[in-house]
Scaffold this active site. Structure first.
Site, PDB file in Angstrom:
ATOM      1  N   LYS A 124       0.869  -1.190   0.000  1.00 57.21           N
ATOM      2  CA  LYS A 124       0.000   0.000   0.000  1.00 57.21           C
ATOM      3  C   LYS A 124       0.893   1.223   0.000  1.00 57.21           C
ATOM      4  O   LYS A 124       2.020   1.177   0.499  1.00 57.21           O
ATOM      5  CB  LYS A 124      -0.864   0.021   1.278  1.00 57.21           C
ATOM      6  CG  LYS A 124      -2.112   0.856   1.141  1.00 57.21           C
ATOM      7  CD  LYS A 124      -3.231   0.067   0.515  1.00 57.21           C
ATOM      8  CE  LYS A 124      -4.436   0.903   0.216  1.00 57.21           C
ATOM      9  NZ  LYS A 124      -5.584   0.063  -0.205  1.00 57.21           N
ATOM     10  N   ASP A 164      -7.115   4.162  -4.430  1.00 58.03           N
ATOM     11  CA  ASP A 164      -7.746   4.020  -3.113  1.00 58.03           C
ATOM     12  C   ASP A 164      -8.358   5.401  -2.851  1.00 58.03           C
ATOM     13  O   ASP A 164      -8.635   6.144  -3.813  1.00 58.03           O
ATOM     14  CB  ASP A 164      -6.719   3.612  -2.037  1.00 58.03           C
ATOM     15  CG  ASP A 164      -7.384   3.135  -0.738  1.00 58.03           C
ATOM     16  OD1 ASP A 164      -7.853   2.003  -0.691  1.00 58.03           O
ATOM     17  OD2 ASP A 164      -7.470   3.925   0.225  1.00 58.03           O
TER      18      ASP A 164
HETATM   19  P1  NDP Z   1     -13.001   7.652  -2.715  1.00 58.16           P
HETATM   20  O1  NDP Z   1     -11.934   8.642  -2.534  1.00 58.16           O
HETATM   21  O2  NDP Z   1     -13.576   7.422  -4.062  1.00 58.16           O
HETATM   22  O3  NDP Z   1     -14.223   7.953  -1.729  1.00 58.16           O
HETATM   23  C1  NDP Z   1     -14.030   8.030  -0.354  1.00 58.16           C
HETATM   24  C2  NDP Z   1     -15.347   8.399   0.295  1.00 58.16           C
HETATM   25  O4  NDP Z   1     -15.208   8.245   1.708  1.00 58.16           O
HETATM   26  C3  NDP Z   1     -15.744   9.845   0.077  1.00 58.16           C
HETATM   27  O5  NDP Z   1     -17.131   9.941   0.087  1.00 58.16           O
HETATM   28  C4  NDP Z   1     -15.090  10.536   1.266  1.00 58.16           C
HETATM   29  O6  NDP Z   1     -15.692  11.783   1.621  1.00 58.16           O
HETATM   30  C5  NDP Z   1     -15.334   9.518   2.354  1.00 58.16           C
HETATM   31  N1  NDP Z   1     -14.285   9.664   3.374  1.00 58.16           N
HETATM   32  C6  NDP Z   1     -12.943   9.484   3.201  1.00 58.16           C
HETATM   33  N2  NDP Z   1     -12.290   9.732   4.333  1.00 58.16           N
HETATM   34  C7  NDP Z   1     -13.218  10.080   5.238  1.00 58.16           C
HETATM   35  C8  NDP Z   1     -13.162  10.442   6.599  1.00 58.16           C
HETATM   36  N3  NDP Z   1     -11.992  10.503   7.267  1.00 58.16           N
HETATM   37  N4  NDP Z   1     -14.341  10.721   7.226  1.00 58.16           N
HETATM   38  C9  NDP Z   1     -15.529  10.657   6.559  1.00 58.16           C
HETATM   39  N5  NDP Z   1     -15.640  10.324   5.271  1.00 58.16           N
HETATM   40  C10 NDP Z   1     -14.507  10.030   4.624  1.00 58.16           C
HETATM   41  O7  NDP Z   1     -12.403   6.280  -2.128  1.00 58.16           O
HETATM   42  P2  NDP Z   1     -12.898   4.785  -2.362  1.00 58.16           P
HETATM   43  O8  NDP Z   1     -14.367   4.724  -2.550  1.00 58.16           O
HETATM   44  O9  NDP Z   1     -12.008   4.182  -3.371  1.00 58.16           O
HETATM   45  O10 NDP Z   1     -12.499   4.119  -0.958  1.00 58.16           O
HETATM   46  C11 NDP Z   1     -13.413   4.026   0.130  1.00 58.16           C
HETATM   47  C12 NDP Z   1     -12.968   2.927   1.072  1.00 58.16           C
HETATM   48  O11 NDP Z   1     -12.938   1.687   0.370  1.00 58.16           O
HETATM   49  C13 NDP Z   1     -11.561   3.097   1.652  1.00 58.16           C
HETATM   50  O12 NDP Z   1     -11.537   2.541   2.957  1.00 58.16           O
HETATM   51  C14 NDP Z   1     -10.707   2.230   0.738  1.00 58.16           C
HETATM   52  O13 NDP Z   1      -9.520   1.811   1.369  1.00 58.16           O
HETATM   53  C15 NDP Z   1     -11.656   1.071   0.488  1.00 58.16           C
HETATM   54  N6  NDP Z   1     -11.399   0.253  -0.686  1.00 58.16           N
HETATM   55  C16 NDP Z   1     -11.286   0.808  -1.927  1.00 58.16           C
HETATM   56  C17 NDP Z   1     -11.072   0.010  -3.032  1.00 58.16           C
HETATM   57  C18 NDP Z   1     -11.019   0.553  -4.408  1.00 58.16           C
HETATM   58  O14 NDP Z   1     -10.890  -0.258  -5.345  1.00 58.16           O
HETATM   59  N7  NDP Z   1     -11.119   1.842  -4.632  1.00 58.16           N
HETATM   60  C19 NDP Z   1     -10.907  -1.454  -2.889  1.00 58.16           C
HETATM   61  C20 NDP Z   1     -11.136  -1.944  -1.547  1.00 58.16           C
HETATM   62  C21 NDP Z   1     -11.339  -1.102  -0.499  1.00 58.16           C
HETATM   63  P3  NDP Z   1     -14.890  13.153   1.328  1.00 58.16           P
HETATM   64  O15 NDP Z   1     -14.872  13.284  -0.157  1.00 58.16           O
HETATM   65  O16 NDP Z   1     -15.642  14.206   2.036  1.00 58.16           O
HETATM   66  O17 NDP Z   1     -13.495  12.954   1.903  1.00 58.16           O
HETATM   67  O1  2IT Z   2      -7.910  -1.719  -0.662  1.00 59.97           O
HETATM   68  C1  2IT Z   2      -7.877  -2.216  -1.811  1.00 59.97           C
HETATM   69  O2  2IT Z   2      -8.003  -3.426  -2.006  1.00 59.97           O
HETATM   70  C2  2IT Z   2      -7.687  -1.303  -2.951  1.00 59.97           C
HETATM   71  N1  2IT Z   2      -7.632  -0.093  -2.748  1.00 59.97           N
HETATM   72  C3  2IT Z   2      -7.542  -1.853  -4.329  1.00 59.97           C
HETATM   73  C4  2IT Z   2      -6.128  -2.286  -4.573  1.00 59.97           C
HETATM   74  C5  2IT Z   2      -5.802  -2.713  -5.991  1.00 59.97           C
HETATM   75  O3  2IT Z   2      -4.630  -3.003  -6.197  1.00 59.97           O
HETATM   76  O4  2IT Z   2      -6.679  -2.753  -6.856  1.00 59.97           O
END
Ligand code: NDP
Ligand code: 2IT
Length: 452
Positions: A124, A164
């Site tokens: 990461k 992420d």
């Molecule tokens: P994005 O940046 O697309 O969206 C993040 C969302 O979460 C936004 O709505 C953001 O609001 C909110 N958020 C982030 N930090 C905070 C905080 N400290 N408090 C409140 N709200 C918060 O990210 P993703 O959708 O990609 O990721 C979301 C989660 O999913 C994370 O935990 C990530 O690690 C996990 N994840 C992502 C994957 C991926 O493929 N993208 C795969 C597996 C897990 P705001 O815009 O106001 O900050």
């Molecule tokens: O937390 C996760 O699994 C991710 N943000 C996706 C990682 C990836 O390599 O697609």
């Protein structure tokens, strides 16, 4: 916790006392491993070694903002474990990013990637850069500066970053461009989450959210339930939340909440396809706030986040299914109790570690189906693995082909976690099942290779 395992945990804390998120992620895994170590005492060496990252890279990221002033951020890549494949995992750009958060995410990623069944190690990275309010040119200059150091540490057979929080298709594009220029070669497989015109995979944007809902559907079906007519609470409104919402709609469910760090919206009539398309445009193009949804649509409540909330009222919404898709530790014990009182039957983590250990205990005590992120959100990285395969083949699969592979991977992860929990005497405990199943493959590979 077994004594030898406890000693390892104490060493982790003594070595890095200021990394609470990392301790939390390690403790949750170590608590599950007792029965495996009783059966295979030699695996204690694996436990000892795997809590230490193979390599941690930290670097300076200087860039100029639109006013011409110098900004200096800190960049990182944690290369946690490569026993079963190249390091693989996302990059997070958020002001809260530090080593504790990236080590927790890298550690989780090792088990998650193992569960997918694909040959990927765990890593990461990211930066404390805050993209909020930054112009497109600023984001581009930041990404280029970040990659001007990272490029020498990654490679298609070495370490393959992706997105992420704060890193989506736009940022991956800018970073891929910089990598291509510096490396002087077009190596598609060095990053995943790329655009379709330069080696990306269909369904990768949708994959985490879709996979999460496939996993939750499998959990529900063990109790003879389904998404049909189910009220669903979703937190976040980014990549994972948006496509979780879309798949819930496909399966006949009714999403009623979404949020961002400013607050949450509650839409009694349900977030339908048209409203979801509006949210996607708001978040992905206009880069606006979720509050604007309540200003735009009738009959929607908006509740602002409190500066220091003991509980977020979003989780007091009466729902059948809850999908936390924002960030770590967003559901604490009090919030878990609110969900239970509201009649929730299943909780599946879209985010990484969104539920605190105390919250998970509340779900388990109350017989709520609980899907831990390293199993339930593995669809994103699994489809990154499929993107790497397509890049190696120099071919691309259709939308249907990738979606079918994703769905069958999620069904397998569910079955593996479910069966493993049962085998080790903890039926219905997906946390233990996922931790043990993820560990076993890495442990076998580590021992076979001589615990290096
Ligand atoms: P994005 O940046 O697309 O969206 C993040 C969302 O979460 C936004 O709505 C953001 O609001 C909110 N958020 C982030 N930090 C905070 C905080 N400290 N408090 C409140 N709200 C918060 O990210 P993703 O959708 O990609 O990721 C979301 C989660 O999913 C994370 O935990 C990530 O690690 C996990 N994840 C992502 C994957 C991926 O493929 N993208 C795969 C597996 C897990 P705001 O815009 O106001 O900050
Ligand atoms: O937390 C996760 O699994 C991710 N943000 C996706 C990682 C990836 O390599 O697609």
């Amino acid at each position: 916790m077994d004594n030898a395992i406890k000693t390892v945990y104490e060493t982790v804390i003594a070595r890095d006392p200021n990394q609470p998120e990392f301790h939390q992620a390690v403790e949750e895994v170590l608590e599950s491993l007792g029965p495996v170590i009783s059966e295979n005492p030699e695996y204690m060496e694996v436990v000892q070694s795997m809590v230490e990252a193979e390599r941690v890279i930290q670097f300076r990221v200087p860039w100029y903002d639109d006013e011409g002033s110098l900004q200096v951020n800190r960049g990182y890549r944690v290369q946690f474990n490569s026993a079963i494949g190249p390091y693989k995992g996302g990059l997070r750009f958020h002001p809260s990013v530090n080593l504790s958060i990236l080590k927790f995410l890298g550690f989780e990623q090792v088990f998650k990637n193992s569960l997918t069944g694909l040959p990927m190690g765990g890593g990461k990275g990211g930066s404390d850069f805050n993209p909020k309010g930054r112009s497109d040119s600023e984001v581009k200059r930041f990404c280029q500066s970040y990659m001007s150091e990272l490029w020498r540490h990654i490679g298609a057979d070495l370490d393959v970053p992706a997105g992420d929080i704060g890193v989506g298709g736009r940022e991956i594009g800018y970073m891929f461009g910089m990598f291509r220029k510096l490396a002087n070669e077009f190596t598609a497989g060095v990053l995943t989450g790329k655009g379709l015109s330069y080696g990306g995979s269909l369904i990768r944007p949708e994959a985490t959210g879709y996979g999460l809902v496939y996993f939750a559907r499998e959990m529900l079906s063990t109790k003879g339930k389904s998404f049909e007519g189910a009220r669903v609470a979703i937190s976040g409104s980014g990549n994972v939340a948006q496509f979780a919402c879309e798949k819930v709609l496909d399966l006949g469910g009714k999403p009623v909440t979404m949020s961002d760090s400013g607050g949450y919206i509650y839409d009694e009539s349900g977030i339908d396809r048209e409203k979801l398309a509006w949210i996607m445009d708001l978040k992905n193009n206009k880069r606006g706030r979720i509050k604007e949804y309540a200003d735009h649509f009738d009959g929607v409540d908006y509740t602002q986040s409190k500066p220091e909330p003991n509980h977020n009222e979003l989780w007091a919404t009466e729902v059948d299914v809850a999908l936390p898709c924002a960030t770590q530790n967003e559901v604490n014990e009090a919030e878990a109790r609110m969900l239970v009182e509201g009649g929730v039957i299943a909780v599946a983590e879209g985010a990484n570690m969104p539920c605190t250990p105390e919250a998970i205990e509340v779900f388990h005590e109350n017989g709520i189906l609980f899907g831990p992120g390293k199993a339930s959100n593995a669809g994103g990285v699994a489809t990154s693995g499929l993107e790497m395969s397509q890049n190696s083949l120099r071919m691309s699969w259709t939308r249907e082909e990738v979606d079918q592979k994703l769905e069958s991977i999620m069904i397998n992860i569910h079955k593996n976690a479910f069966d493993t929990a049962e085998k080790y005497g903890m039926p219905g405990n997906y946390v233990a099942g996922a931790n043990i199943a993820g560990f076993l493959k890495v442990a076998e590979a580590t021992m076979a290779q001589g615990v290096l």
